[in-house]
Design a protein around this motif. Structure first.
Motif, PDB file in Angstrom:
ATOM      1  N   SER A  47       0.840  -1.200   0.000  1.00  0.00           N
ATOM      2  CA  SER A  47       0.000   0.000   0.000  1.00  0.00           C
ATOM      3  C   SER A  47       0.875   1.250   0.000  1.00  0.00           C
ATOM      4  CB  SER A  47      -1.011  -0.025   1.135  1.00  0.00           C
ATOM      5  OG  SER A  47      -0.404   0.282   2.329  1.00  0.00           O
ATOM      6  N   ARG A  48       2.062   1.173   0.588  1.00  0.00           N
ATOM      7  CA  ARG A  48       2.974   2.321   0.520  1.00  0.00           C
ATOM      8  C   ARG A  48       3.473   2.534  -0.902  1.00  0.00           C
ATOM      9  NH1 ARG A  48       6.154   1.243   6.211  1.00  0.00           N
ATOM     10  NH2 ARG A  48       4.699   2.404   7.495  1.00  0.00           N
ATOM     11  N   TYR A  49       3.817   1.451  -1.574  1.00  0.00           N
ATOM     12  CA  TYR A  49       4.228   1.585  -2.977  1.00  0.00           C
ATOM     13  C   TYR A  49       3.083   2.130  -3.824  1.00  0.00           C
ATOM     14  CZ  TYR A  49       8.980  -0.224  -3.262  1.00  0.00           C
ATOM     15  OH  TYR A  49      10.351  -0.354  -3.166  1.00  0.00           O
ATOM     16  N   PHE A  50       1.884   1.609  -3.590  1.00  0.00           N
ATOM     17  CA  PHE A  50       0.713   2.066  -4.364  1.00  0.00           C
ATOM     18  C   PHE A  50       0.542   3.580  -4.206  1.00  0.00           C
ATOM     19  CE2 PHE A  50      -3.793   2.790  -5.132  1.00  0.00           C
ATOM     20  CZ  PHE A  50      -4.054   2.007  -6.244  1.00  0.00           C
ATOM     21  N   SER A  51       0.637   4.058  -2.974  1.00  0.00           N
ATOM     22  CA  SER A  51       0.489   5.502  -2.725  1.00  0.00           C
ATOM     23  C   SER A  51       1.621   6.290  -3.379  1.00  0.00           C
ATOM     24  CB  SER A  51       0.499   5.794  -1.226  1.00  0.00           C
ATOM     25  OG  SER A  51      -0.522   5.105  -0.611  1.00  0.00           O
ATOM     26  N   TRP A  52       2.832   5.795  -3.208  1.00  0.00           N
ATOM     27  CA  TRP A  52       3.982   6.525  -3.770  1.00  0.00           C
ATOM     28  C   TRP A  52       3.901   6.558  -5.298  1.00  0.00           C
ATOM     29  CZ3 TRP A  52       8.181   4.848  -6.864  1.00  0.00           C
ATOM     30  CH2 TRP A  52       9.128   5.848  -7.111  1.00  0.00           C
ATOM     31  N   LEU A  53       3.598   5.437  -5.914  1.00  0.00           N
ATOM     32  CA  LEU A  53       3.504   5.389  -7.384  1.00  0.00           C
ATOM     33  C   LEU A  53       2.385   6.303  -7.882  1.00  0.00           C
ATOM     34  CD1 LEU A  53       3.992   1.532  -7.753  1.00  0.00           C
ATOM     35  CD2 LEU A  53       5.558   3.269  -8.668  1.00  0.00           C
ATOM     36  N   THR A  54       1.263   6.311  -7.148  1.00  0.00           N
ATOM     37  CA  THR A  54       0.145   7.174  -7.546  1.00  0.00           C
ATOM     38  C   THR A  54       0.564   8.641  -7.518  1.00  0.00           C
ATOM     39  OG1 THR A  54      -1.432   5.585  -6.642  1.00  0.00           O
ATOM     40  CG2 THR A  54      -2.247   7.823  -7.021  1.00  0.00           C
ATOM     41  N   SER A  55       1.186   9.055  -6.429  1.00  0.00           N
ATOM     42  CA  SER A  55       1.530  10.483  -6.327  1.00  0.00           C
ATOM     43  C   SER A  55       2.671  10.840  -7.270  1.00  0.00           C
ATOM     44  CB  SER A  55       1.859  10.860  -4.887  1.00  0.00           C
ATOM     45  OG  SER A  55       2.992  10.158  -4.466  1.00  0.00           O
ATOM     46  N   GLU A  56       3.556   9.906  -7.532  1.00  0.00           N
ATOM     47  CA  GLU A  56       4.713  10.204  -8.378  1.00  0.00           C
ATOM     48  C   GLU A  56       4.364  10.205  -9.864  1.00  0.00           C
ATOM     49  OE1 GLU A  56       7.355  10.918  -6.722  1.00  0.00           O
ATOM     50  OE2 GLU A  56       8.947  10.951  -8.210  1.00  0.00           O
ATOM     51  N   TYR A  57       3.519   9.273 -10.283  1.00  0.00           N
ATOM     52  CA  TYR A  57       3.283   9.082 -11.720  1.00  0.00           C
ATOM     53  C   TYR A  57       1.858   9.423 -12.172  1.00  0.00           C
ATOM     54  CZ  TYR A  57       7.805   6.745 -11.743  1.00  0.00           C
ATOM     55  OH  TYR A  57       9.140   6.481 -11.627  1.00  0.00           O
ATOM     56  N   PHE A  58       0.900   9.291 -11.285  1.00  0.00           N
ATOM     57  CA  PHE A  58      -0.498   9.472 -11.712  1.00  0.00           C
ATOM     58  C   PHE A  58      -1.274  10.407 -10.778  1.00  0.00           C
ATOM     59  CE2 PHE A  58       0.854   4.982 -12.436  1.00  0.00           C
ATOM     60  CZ  PHE A  58       1.092   5.082 -13.804  1.00  0.00           C
ATOM     61  N   PRO A  59      -0.677  11.560 -10.452  1.00  0.00           N
ATOM     62  CA  PRO A  59      -1.344  12.410  -9.455  1.00  0.00           C
ATOM     63  C   PRO A  59      -2.683  12.954  -9.942  1.00  0.00           C
ATOM     64  CG  PRO A  59       0.504  13.562 -10.470  1.00  0.00           C
ATOM     65  CD  PRO A  59       0.569  12.143 -10.951  1.00  0.00           C
ATOM     66  N   ASP A  60      -2.840  13.034 -11.269  1.00  0.00           N
ATOM     67  CA  ASP A  60      -4.061  13.652 -11.816  1.00  0.00           C
ATOM     68  C   ASP A  60      -4.890  12.668 -12.627  1.00  0.00           C
ATOM     69  OD1 ASP A  60      -3.246  16.179 -10.795  1.00  0.00           O
ATOM     70  OD2 ASP A  60      -1.804  16.292 -12.446  1.00  0.00           O
ATOM     71  N   LEU A  80      19.037   1.207 -12.016  1.00  0.00           N
ATOM     72  CA  LEU A  80      18.296   1.003 -10.760  1.00  0.00           C
ATOM     73  C   LEU A  80      19.213   0.291  -9.770  1.00  0.00           C
ATOM     74  CD1 LEU A  80      14.881  -0.027 -12.340  1.00  0.00           C
ATOM     75  CD2 LEU A  80      15.462   2.131 -11.238  1.00  0.00           C
ATOM     76  N   SER A  81      20.313   0.945  -9.479  1.00  0.00           N
ATOM     77  CA  SER A  81      21.352   0.297  -8.672  1.00  0.00           C
ATOM     78  C   SER A  81      21.333   0.715  -7.210  1.00  0.00           C
ATOM     79  CB  SER A  81      22.734   0.627  -9.259  1.00  0.00           C
ATOM     80  OG  SER A  81      22.770   0.289 -10.625  1.00  0.00           O
ATOM     81  N   ASP A  82      20.536   1.722  -6.876  1.00  0.00           N
ATOM     82  CA  ASP A  82      20.537   2.217  -5.499  1.00  0.00           C
ATOM     83  C   ASP A  82      19.339   1.660  -4.737  1.00  0.00           C
ATOM     84  OD1 ASP A  82      20.548   3.554  -3.131  1.00  0.00           O
ATOM     85  OD2 ASP A  82      20.586   5.571  -3.992  1.00  0.00           O
ATOM     86  N   PRO A  83      19.594   0.700  -3.834  1.00  0.00           N
ATOM     87  CA  PRO A  83      18.463   0.090  -3.113  1.00  0.00           C
ATOM     88  C   PRO A  83      17.793   1.039  -2.140  1.00  0.00           C
ATOM     89  CG  PRO A  83      20.544  -0.731  -2.270  1.00  0.00           C
ATOM     90  CD  PRO A  83      20.883   0.144  -3.435  1.00  0.00           C
ATOM     91  N   ASP A  84      18.356   2.252  -2.007  1.00  0.00           N
ATOM     92  CA  ASP A  84      17.719   3.219  -1.120  1.00  0.00           C
ATOM     93  C   ASP A  84      16.747   4.127  -1.871  1.00  0.00           C
ATOM     94  OD1 ASP A  84      17.229   4.112   1.401  1.00  0.00           O
ATOM     95  OD2 ASP A  84      18.840   5.603   1.405  1.00  0.00           O
ATOM     96  N   THR A  85      16.385   3.733  -3.070  1.00  0.00           N
ATOM     97  CA  THR A  85      15.286   4.392  -3.788  1.00  0.00           C
ATOM     98  C   THR A  85      14.187   3.354  -3.985  1.00  0.00           C
ATOM     99  OG1 THR A  85      16.136   3.770  -5.961  1.00  0.00           O
ATOM    100  CG2 THR A  85      16.904   5.884  -5.049  1.00  0.00           C
ATOM    101  N   PRO A  86      12.939   3.773  -4.116  1.00  0.00           N
ATOM    102  CA  PRO A  86      11.857   2.772  -4.236  1.00  0.00           C
ATOM    103  C   PRO A  86      12.039   1.813  -5.422  1.00  0.00           C
ATOM    104  CG  PRO A  86      10.952   4.929  -3.718  1.00  0.00           C
ATOM    105  CD  PRO A  86      12.419   5.152  -3.985  1.00  0.00           C
ATOM    106  N   LEU A  87      12.415   2.342  -6.587  1.00  0.00           N
ATOM    107  CA  LEU A  87      12.568   1.443  -7.737  1.00  0.00           C
ATOM    108  C   LEU A  87      13.841   0.606  -7.609  1.00  0.00           C
ATOM    109  CD1 LEU A  87      11.354   3.723 -10.702  1.00  0.00           C
ATOM    110  CD2 LEU A  87      10.059   2.026  -9.398  1.00  0.00           C
ATOM    111  N   GLY A  88      14.889   1.202  -7.044  1.00  0.00           N
ATOM    112  CA  GLY A  88      16.121   0.443  -6.810  1.00  0.00           C
ATOM    113  C   GLY A  88      15.904  -0.683  -5.822  1.00  0.00           C
ATOM    114  N   ARG A  89      15.036  -0.429  -4.865  1.00  0.00           N
ATOM    115  CA  ARG A  89      14.692  -1.473  -3.882  1.00  0.00           C
ATOM    116  C   ARG A  89      14.020  -2.664  -4.588  1.00  0.00           C
ATOM    117  NH1 ARG A  89      15.085  -4.812   0.296  1.00  0.00           N
ATOM    118  NH2 ARG A  89      13.086  -5.323   1.247  1.00  0.00           N
ATOM    119  N   LEU A  90      13.179  -2.378  -5.567  1.00  0.00           N
ATOM    120  CA  LEU A  90      12.541  -3.478  -6.306  1.00  0.00           C
ATOM    121  C   LEU A  90      13.599  -4.287  -7.050  1.00  0.00           C
ATOM    122  CD1 LEU A  90       9.307  -1.783  -7.760  1.00  0.00           C
ATOM    123  CD2 LEU A  90       9.621  -3.011  -5.587  1.00  0.00           C
ATOM    124  N   CYS A  91      14.569  -3.587  -7.625  1.00  0.00           N
ATOM    125  CA  CYS A  91      15.652  -4.282  -8.323  1.00  0.00           C
ATOM    126  C   CYS A  91      16.425  -5.167  -7.346  1.00  0.00           C
ATOM    127  CB  CYS A  91      16.578  -3.252  -8.976  1.00  0.00           C
ATOM    128  SG  CYS A  91      17.927  -3.993  -9.913  1.00  0.00           S
TER     129      CYS A  91
END
Ligand code: AKG
Ligand code: FE2
Length: 232
Positions: A47-60, A80-91
């Protein structure tokens, strides 16, 4: 759109714990190269990813419109080499799930450098396709929000280019098909045969009902093919 620059995973989601990744239920689907891990991410993390992705990519992008202009896709380019970013964490998660990806993919100096973020609202889907050949082998998908059924069909035309143009229907579709239920928190990978010899798609209707019942956001990770230098 480059959505995660400057956004630290820890700030948004707290400390990442690899304990969460233990005792996973690995399911090998009956296509070589297709691997699905269930419940990799907890409901809270999803749910945190869902919220973050919504606000980052689909705010409107409200869910109650079918306007053709609506934004329903975002893209990220860059390692996507930095695990301290949300997408890097997925990697990073991909590297912890044994057997998810072949060793040839894991051995790359940059495993993934591109992400596509897709938004699906009720009644939507994506046509059967093979991911573009401008991407290397090994594509991993993460699911957030509503559950969905993905359909995979063997490519029988031998026409990879046609399949790669996001055809809605294959002309000579083989009856052989595999359906994969994807829930929030599941992770799937397509490599080798599953990536190149089978299409995947999310039909709009399954069993007479809308496949997507409530908003789903997927993140798929890829590696761009490095073009050979034509000038020399
Ligand atoms: O939503 C998904 O899981 C699949 C997305 C997909 O196939 C694509 O973006 O190429
Ligand atoms: Fe795809």
């Amino acid at each position: 759109m480059n959505g995660d620059s400057g956004t630290l995973y820890r700030e948004l989601f707290g400390e990442a714990s690899d304990d969460d990744l233990e005792d996973l239920d690995e399911i090998e689907e009956p296509i070589p190269g297709l691997v699905v891990y269930r419940n990799v991410q907890s409901p809270k993390e999803c749910s945190r990813y869902f919220s973050w992705l919504t606000s980052e990519y689909f705010p409107d992008t409200p869910s109650n419109t079918t306007a053709s202009q609506r934004v329903n896709q975002g893209m990220h380019f860059g390692a996507l080499s930095d695990p301290d970013t949300p997408l890097g964490r997925l990697c990073q998660i991909c590297t912890t799930l044994s057997g998810l990806l072949p060793s040839s993919v894991l051995a790359r100096s940059v495993i993934f450098d591109q992400a596509i973020i897709n938004l699906y609202d009720r009644g939507e889907g994506i046509g059967d396709h093979v991911d573009l050949l401008r991407f290397e082998d090994g594509v991993v998908g993460f699911s957030f929000g509503g559950s969905v059924t993905m359909r995979m069909r063997r490519v029988v035309t031998g026409d990879m280019q046609r399949a790669a143009t996001y055809a809605q229907e294959l002309q000579a579709a083989d009856p052989e098909e595999v359906v994969v239920r994807l829930n929030a928190g599941d992770v799937y990978a397509m490599s080798g045969e599953a990536r190149y010899r089978w299409t995947h798609g999310i039909p709009k209707v399954v069993g007479g009902a809308d496949n997507v019942q409530s908003r789903r956001i997927s993140v798929t990770l890829r590696k761009l093919v490095v073009q050979a230098d034509q000038s020399s």
